[in-house]
Design a protein around this motif. Structure first.
Motif, short mmCIF file in Angstrom:
data_model
loop_
_atom_site.label_atom_id
_atom_site.label_comp_id
_atom_site.label_asym_id
_atom_site.label_seq_id
_atom_site.Cartn_x
_atom_site.Cartn_y
_atom_site.Cartn_z
N ASP A 1 -38.38 71.77 -12.93
CA ASP A 1 -39.04 72.05 -13.47
C ASP A 1 -39.40 70.08 -13.85
N GLY A 2 -40.78 70.36 -14.15
CA GLY A 2 -41.38 68.63 -14.20
C GLY A 2 -40.92 68.75 -15.92
N ILE A 3 -40.63 67.54 -16.14
CA ILE A 3 -40.85 66.76 -16.99
C ILE A 3 -40.89 65.59 -17.37
N ALA A 4 -41.94 64.99 -18.28
CA ALA A 4 -42.83 64.06 -18.96
C ALA A 4 -42.12 63.29 -19.36
N LEU A 5 -42.04 62.41 -19.00
CA LEU A 5 -41.03 61.36 -19.21
C LEU A 5 -42.05 59.70 -18.56
N ARG A 6 -41.52 58.42 -19.62
CA ARG A 6 -42.31 57.60 -19.31
C ARG A 6 -40.62 56.38 -19.92
N ILE A 7 -40.76 55.48 -18.74
CA ILE A 7 -39.76 54.42 -18.67
C ILE A 7 -40.24 53.04 -20.05
N ARG A 8 -39.27 52.56 -20.53
CA ARG A 8 -39.94 51.64 -21.38
C ARG A 8 -39.02 50.37 -21.59
N ARG A 9 -39.29 49.81 -21.25
CA ARG A 9 -38.96 47.91 -21.41
C ARG A 9 -37.80 48.23 -22.09
N ASN A 10 -36.91 47.87 -22.44
CA ASN A 10 -36.16 47.14 -23.55
C ASN A 10 -35.73 45.67 -23.35
N PRO A 11 -36.19 44.61 -22.90
CA PRO A 11 -35.56 43.12 -22.43
C PRO A 11 -34.56 43.25 -24.20
N ASN A 12 -34.27 43.59 -25.20
CA ASN A 12 -32.51 42.77 -25.46
C ASN A 12 -31.76 43.42 -25.25
N PHE A 13 -32.27 44.20 -24.21
CA PHE A 13 -30.77 44.81 -23.81
C PHE A 13 -30.84 44.84 -22.62
N HIS A 14 -31.35 44.11 -21.95
CA HIS A 14 -31.46 43.35 -20.64
C HIS A 14 -30.29 42.51 -20.36
N ALA A 15 -29.44 42.54 -19.19
CA ALA A 15 -27.19 41.74 -19.09
C ALA A 15 -27.95 40.68 -18.99
N PRO A 16 -27.21 39.68 -18.89
CA PRO A 16 -27.35 38.19 -18.73
C PRO A 16 -26.35 37.66 -16.91
N SER A 17 -26.89 36.50 -16.49
CA SER A 17 -26.46 36.37 -15.05
C SER A 17 -25.18 37.15 -15.03
N ALA A 18 -25.39 37.40 -13.29
CA ALA A 18 -24.24 37.55 -12.63
C ALA A 18 -23.21 37.07 -12.93
N ASN A 19 -22.37 36.06 -13.06
CA ASN A 19 -21.67 34.70 -13.67
C ASN A 19 -21.47 35.02 -14.41
N VAL A 20 -22.05 35.26 -15.87
CA VAL A 20 -22.11 35.17 -17.07
C VAL A 20 -20.23 36.72 -17.53
N PRO A 21 -19.22 36.50 -18.20
CA PRO A 21 -18.92 37.80 -18.13
C PRO A 21 -19.84 38.89 -19.01
N MET A 22 -19.09 40.75 -19.30
CA MET A 22 -19.15 40.98 -19.73
C MET A 22 -18.76 41.54 -20.40
N ILE A 23 -18.32 41.91 -22.17
CA ILE A 23 -18.20 43.14 -22.54
C ILE A 23 -18.53 44.82 -22.74
N LEU A 24 -18.39 45.37 -23.13
CA LEU A 24 -19.53 46.31 -22.59
C LEU A 24 -18.60 47.36 -24.02
N ILE A 25 -19.16 47.60 -25.10
CA ILE A 25 -17.91 48.65 -26.18
C ILE A 25 -19.49 49.52 -26.41
N GLY A 26 -18.71 50.90 -26.40
CA GLY A 26 -19.78 51.91 -26.68
C GLY A 26 -18.80 53.52 -27.10
N ASN A 27 -19.14 54.09 -27.04
CA ASN A 27 -18.90 55.60 -27.98
C ASN A 27 -19.51 57.06 -27.14
N GLY A 28 -18.90 58.22 -26.78
CA GLY A 28 -19.95 59.16 -26.66
C GLY A 28 -21.09 58.92 -25.65
N THR A 29 -22.09 59.05 -26.02
CA THR A 29 -22.91 59.14 -25.11
C THR A 29 -23.87 57.74 -24.53
N GLY A 30 -23.67 57.13 -25.47
CA GLY A 30 -23.83 54.99 -25.74
C GLY A 30 -23.13 55.12 -24.34
#
Length: 546
Positions: free
Chosen positions: A392-421
């Motif tokens: 089936d066709g799904i109506a879809l639009r991608i929205r940029r979310n720069p506030n959640f873009h990653a730092p550069s690859a040399n920066v360590p990342m701590i990722l915290i979440g639950n459920g579908t997060g």
């Protein structure tokens, strides 16, 4: 939606009134220069009378509008009482755009049944602000990061002092232009000040670049969540692309929680959509076809009738499937397919974190099937997890979310979440795997290890090959000593401090209720308020919560 012309607000309306008077005076002066008939055929007396009546009516309507608008803008003054039950919609506007959005926000909340008060920021003082229980601030930035002119008094007299705002729950919609160096600076300044004085955010600040409709729909999405009015129409209908559902897999059969599904969608043929880990997808949901057919049959209308809707041609069934169904008062024996389509408003969109990266070939999601109180599936999750068939066709639009873009690859990342997060965090881990960035620490919580360990094979493979330096899991219904993910974080205080000291960035994705504020409180207990605020200011602490 584009900003209105500069000069909106009371001053602009007063100016309009003065301009009308000036034009009338000029007209009178010019008329006095004419010694005789001013046209070859001077209008008859009856036409002069009709013109006079029309002019008086226009002046009356204009004066009435100016009076009404003046009262509306002055409805909340410093001496007025504070309604503790109301949600306050507070605006600080330079050109009038923030005022326009405040009106739309207040109308949406009112439609959802919430009591609302609207006020200009300059009409609030410290005492009134401390008495407010819930407020939505819609503020613009002008010049090189300055507050709007009317808000300067509030900045000096209120934000220049300490305040006790522990009873205030708030959100900020920040308006700006990315071409300027200090994008949305006043919105961030206000948000920082509120947080530093113990106010509790309802959700994270939303930035709007030049009236971007995607960011405004994100704000509307949050309005639906806090008001319970999840069926409120979008202010502007989004333009979707037609993607194809190619994979759906239930990840947790037998779980005591709601069913969660892995979904994969293929882009339209011949396109190569691009997105960045951290971006959001907007889905246009649909009603089940059987329900649509029953709705149209009850009104004796043919589902395959061709109609025009949003400047395109569709079948009537297609329009009704995408729409909030017109009420019975709008459907009568005289209703035609086109008149029904004219009365149909688009269903509000739904937002989900993207769980994949473009090189995966498909846009992947992790969606929990939500159930209403009556046992029926939710609108968006029901469409994706149950009603839509593979292909089936799904109506879809991608929205940029720069506030959640990653730092550069040399920066360590701590990722915290639950459920579908886990969806948004998985996208970041996949992107960092491609970039060869291995300094990653994931803390993830769910209900039962046997059922709710989403993407287990992938996570354990990343841990084994060193892509995940640390993996800490919490399953609340299995009797773990750390009941929720925030408790696991607290148990690793020294490790957290070491990672933060090494320049790590914190990314939190998941539930706004419970998890996100719980993690925030643990961070403040472990690192101190000042360091947490510094991390926020530096962009090293980011959240995508819902």
């Amino acid at each position: 939606m584009s900003p209105p012309p500069a000069g909106s607000g009371l001053r602009a309306r007063a100016g309009n009134g003065i301009a009308l008077l000036a034009l009338a005076a000029a007209g009178g002066l010019m008329a006095s220069w004419q010694g005789g008939d001013w046209w070859l055929a001077t209008p008859a007396t009856s036409r002069w009378a009709a013109a006079g009546v029309a002019l008086l009516a226009y002046v009356g309507l204009t004066a009435g509008w100016l009076w009404f608008a003046h009262r509306r803008d002055r409805a909340m003054l410093p001496g007025d009482a504070v309604s503790h039950d109301a949600t306050w919609v507070v605006h600080a506007s330079q050109t009038g755009f923030a005022l326009e959005l405040a009106d739309l926000t207040a109308a949406s909340l009112h439609t959802a049944g919430m009591p609302v008060q609207r006020a200009a920021l300059e009409h609030l003082d410290g005492e009134r602000l401390a008495a407010i229980r819930q407020a939505l601030f819609i503020v613009s930035t002008t010049g090189e990061g300055d507050p709007p002119d009317p808000a300067l008094g509030f900045v000096r007299s209120v934000m220049g002092k300490s305040a006790t705002l522990a009873n205030l729950r708030y959100a900020v919609l920040a308006l700006g232009d990315r071409e300027y160096q200090h994008f949305c600076a006043f919105g961030h300044q206000l948000d920082d000040w509120l947080r530093r004085h113990a106010a509790q955010p309802l959700f994270d600040l939303v930035e709007v670049d030049n009236a971007d409709d995607g960011a405004l729909r994100h704000w509307q999405h949050h309005l639906g969540q806090i008001s319970g009015g999840t069926d409120l129409p979008d202010w502007d209908a989004p333009r979707y692309s037609n993607w194809t559902l190619v994979e759906r897999l239930e990840l947790n059969p037998g779980s005591i929680g709601g069913s969660a599904f892995h979904l994969a969608l293929a882009p339209p043929s011949g396109t190569a959509p691009d997105w960045t880990a951290g971006d959001i997808v907007e889905i246009g949901p649909r009603h089940a076809r059987a329900d649509v057919d029953a709705f149209l049959a009850s009104r004796g209308l043919p589902p395959e009738a061709r109609v025009t809707w949003q400047d395109e041609t569709f079948t009537l069934a297609d329009v009704i499937a995408r729409s909030q169904w017109p009420s019975a008062t709008l459907t009568s024996p005289d209703t035609t397919p086109q008149s029904l389509a004219d009365a149909a408003l688009p269903l509000p969109h739904r937002e989900y974190s993207i769980a994949s990266i473009p090189t995966d070939g498909t846009l992947q999601l992790l969606v929990r099937l939500m159930m209403r109180d009556d046992g029926s599936p939710g609108l968006g999750s029901g469409w994706l997890c149950q009603r839509a068939a593979l292909g089936d066709g799904i109506a879809l639009r991608i929205r940029r979310n720069p506030n959640f873009h990653a730092p550069s690859a040399n920066v360590p990342m701590i990722l915290i979440g639950n459920g579908t997060g886990l969806a948004g965090l998985r996208a970041h881990l996949r992107a960092r795997s491609h970039a060869g960035a291995h300094r990653n620490w994931l803390l993830f919580g769910e209900r039962q290890r046997a059922h709710d360990y989403f993407h287990r094979d992938e996570l354990e493979r990343w841990q084994a090959d060193g892509h995940l330096e640390r993996l800490d899991l919490v399953f609340s219904r299995d009797g773990d000593p750390h009941r929720y993910v925030q408790h696991a974080l607290r148990a690793h205080t020294e490790t957290l401090r070491d990672w933060i000291g090494a320049g790590a960035a914190l990314y939190v994705c998941g539930s706004l209720e419970g998890m996100a504020p719980g993690v925030d409180q643990v961070l403040r207990d472990m690192l101190g308020d000042a360091q947490v605020e510094d991390l926020l200011t530096a962009g090293r602490y980011r959240r995508d919560v819902y």
